[in-house]
Scaffold this active site. Sequence first.
Site, short mmCIF file in Angstrom:
data_model
loop_
_atom_site.label_atom_id
_atom_site.label_comp_id
_atom_site.label_asym_id
_atom_site.label_seq_id
_atom_site.Cartn_x
_atom_site.Cartn_y
_atom_site.Cartn_z
N ASP A 1 -9.86 3.27 2.65
CA ASP A 1 -9.99 2.54 3.93
C ASP A 1 -10.61 3.42 5.04
O ASP A 1 -11.51 2.98 5.75
CB ASP A 1 -8.62 2.04 4.42
CG ASP A 1 -8.19 0.77 3.72
OD1 ASP A 1 -9.06 0.01 3.25
OD2 ASP A 1 -6.97 0.53 3.62
N LYS B 1 0.81 -1.23 0.00
CA LYS B 1 0.00 0.00 0.00
C LYS B 1 0.84 1.28 0.00
O LYS B 1 0.43 2.29 -0.54
CB LYS B 1 -0.95 0.01 1.21
CG LYS B 1 -2.11 -0.95 1.08
CD LYS B 1 -3.06 -0.80 2.25
CE LYS B 1 -4.24 -1.73 2.16
NZ LYS B 1 -5.19 -1.56 3.26
P1 NAP Z 1 -0.68 -3.53 10.25
O1 NAP Z 1 -0.36 -2.32 9.48
O2 NAP Z 1 0.27 -4.66 10.24
O3 NAP Z 1 -0.95 -3.08 11.78
C1 NAP Z 1 -1.17 -4.05 12.77
C2 NAP Z 1 -1.54 -3.35 14.07
O4 NAP Z 1 -1.86 -4.37 15.04
C3 NAP Z 1 -0.41 -2.53 14.67
O5 NAP Z 1 -0.95 -1.46 15.39
C4 NAP Z 1 0.25 -3.55 15.63
O6 NAP Z 1 0.95 -2.95 16.70
C5 NAP Z 1 -0.97 -4.24 16.17
N1 NAP Z 1 -0.69 -5.58 16.68
C6 NAP Z 1 -0.41 -6.68 15.95
N2 NAP Z 1 -0.23 -7.74 16.78
C7 NAP Z 1 -0.41 -7.29 18.05
C8 NAP Z 1 -0.36 -7.90 19.34
N3 NAP Z 1 -0.10 -9.20 19.48
N4 NAP Z 1 -0.58 -7.12 20.42
C9 NAP Z 1 -0.86 -5.80 20.28
N5 NAP Z 1 -0.92 -5.17 19.10
C10 NAP Z 1 -0.70 -5.91 17.98
O7 NAP Z 1 -2.08 -4.18 9.78
P2 NAP Z 1 -3.36 -3.46 9.16
O8 NAP Z 1 -3.32 -3.55 7.69
O9 NAP Z 1 -3.56 -2.13 9.80
O10 NAP Z 1 -4.52 -4.49 9.61
C11 NAP Z 1 -4.93 -4.61 10.96
C12 NAP Z 1 -6.17 -5.51 11.03
O11 NAP Z 1 -7.23 -4.92 10.28
C13 NAP Z 1 -5.98 -6.88 10.42
O12 NAP Z 1 -6.64 -7.82 11.25
C14 NAP Z 1 -6.69 -6.82 9.06
O13 NAP Z 1 -7.22 -8.04 8.66
C15 NAP Z 1 -7.80 -5.84 9.37
N6 NAP Z 1 -8.24 -5.06 8.20
C16 NAP Z 1 -9.58 -4.96 7.95
C17 NAP Z 1 -10.02 -4.21 6.88
C18 NAP Z 1 -11.49 -4.12 6.61
O14 NAP Z 1 -11.86 -3.61 5.54
N7 NAP Z 1 -12.35 -4.51 7.50
C19 NAP Z 1 -9.12 -3.54 6.05
C20 NAP Z 1 -7.75 -3.65 6.33
C21 NAP Z 1 -7.33 -4.41 7.42
P3 NAP Z 1 2.52 -2.55 16.55
O15 NAP Z 1 2.54 -1.24 15.82
O16 NAP Z 1 3.01 -2.46 17.94
O17 NAP Z 1 3.17 -3.67 15.76
#
Ligand code: NAP
Length: 283
Positions: free
Chosen positions: A107, A71
């Site tokens: 998003d 992205k």
């Molecule tokens: P990302 O950029 O990798 O961000 C992940 C986030 O989760 C970060 O804030 C990370 O914290 C935190 N995290 C991960 N593991 C953790 C843990 N064990 N304990 C505490 N915090 C944790 O991912 P993203 O693209 O933003 O996606 C995040 C979620 O949203 C995913 O589950 C994805 O499937 C979902 N999503 C949904 C949609 C939708 O349309 N509904 C769209 C996109 C994504 P740190 O910064 O400390 O690593």
Amino acid sequence: MKINGKSRVFAIIGNPVDHSLSPVIHNAAFKELRLNHVYVAFTVTSGELKTAVLGAKSLGLHGLNITMPHKHAVIKYLDEVDVTAKSVGAVNTVLCNHGKLIGYNTDGIGAMSALQENGVYTEEKKMVLLGAGGSAKAIAYQASQDLDELVILNRTPEKAKKLAESLKSFGVKVKSGILSPEIMKTEMPTTDILVNATSIGMHPNSDCSPVPLDILHSDLFVMDIIYNPLDTKLTKDAKTKGAKVVSGLEMLIYQGAIAFEIWTNCPAPIEVMRKAALKELKK
Ligand code: NAP
């Protein structure tokens, strides 16, 4: 669906993409509106991103969705990037317009539309946003246009702080901190909207929630952007406390609907897209 020499082609590129619901929701929408369009998924590694994007341009693909991990990296291969995507530093939708690649980010607006379309009044409210990753950034940017107060909590607090700093110019009251039960306990009584944009609770760790049950209350609107599972531990807990809940599927549908409208200039058939996604998720 009849595919012929005049079909317009759309694709999602990312790695992995085989789990993506985007082909299902967009093909259902194209069929509903009898558009001669087809949407496919391509697995593209980081090393192949440039050739894939330039290839899509050469082949005349009409639109792209960009997912993890591309992205941010895709921006340098685009001809134009709209103001939201530029501010967020990420593109999830590309329109190929007369040979020009234009990047958008749907998003954040998708997440806010999901709240609003499900009856959540967002103006002058306080939101606690969990996470500071790619999705959280997009949501925080969009939310800061409407909300009165935003609190960003993240496992890595430096990332939350950096995100909060970047939003101060929008006039929203914004602070940040570490994702901890203590801080949540302090913030939650005065919070209207809670959004989980971390991966905590995502399959296969679906018995985890980022928020202890006793902190949740009945005046909250809770949106978990995770859609696998559809009903996460957080949303289940929120419901037992009498809070109103919006699922991650709603954000997925609305971000897709906005992309659809950018590509086709037609209103997206939201209900058809939702039904198609639900059918696929239940398989
Ligand atoms: P990302 O950029 O990798 O961000 C992940 C986030 O989760 C970060 O804030 C990370 O914290 C935190 N995290 C991960 N593991 C953790 C843990 N064990 N304990 C505490 N915090 C944790 O991912 P993203 O693209 O933003 O996606 C995040 C979620 O949203 C995913 O589950 C994805 O499937 C979902 N999503 C949904 C949609 C939708 O349309 N509904 C769209 C996109 C994504 P740190 O910064 O400390 O690593």
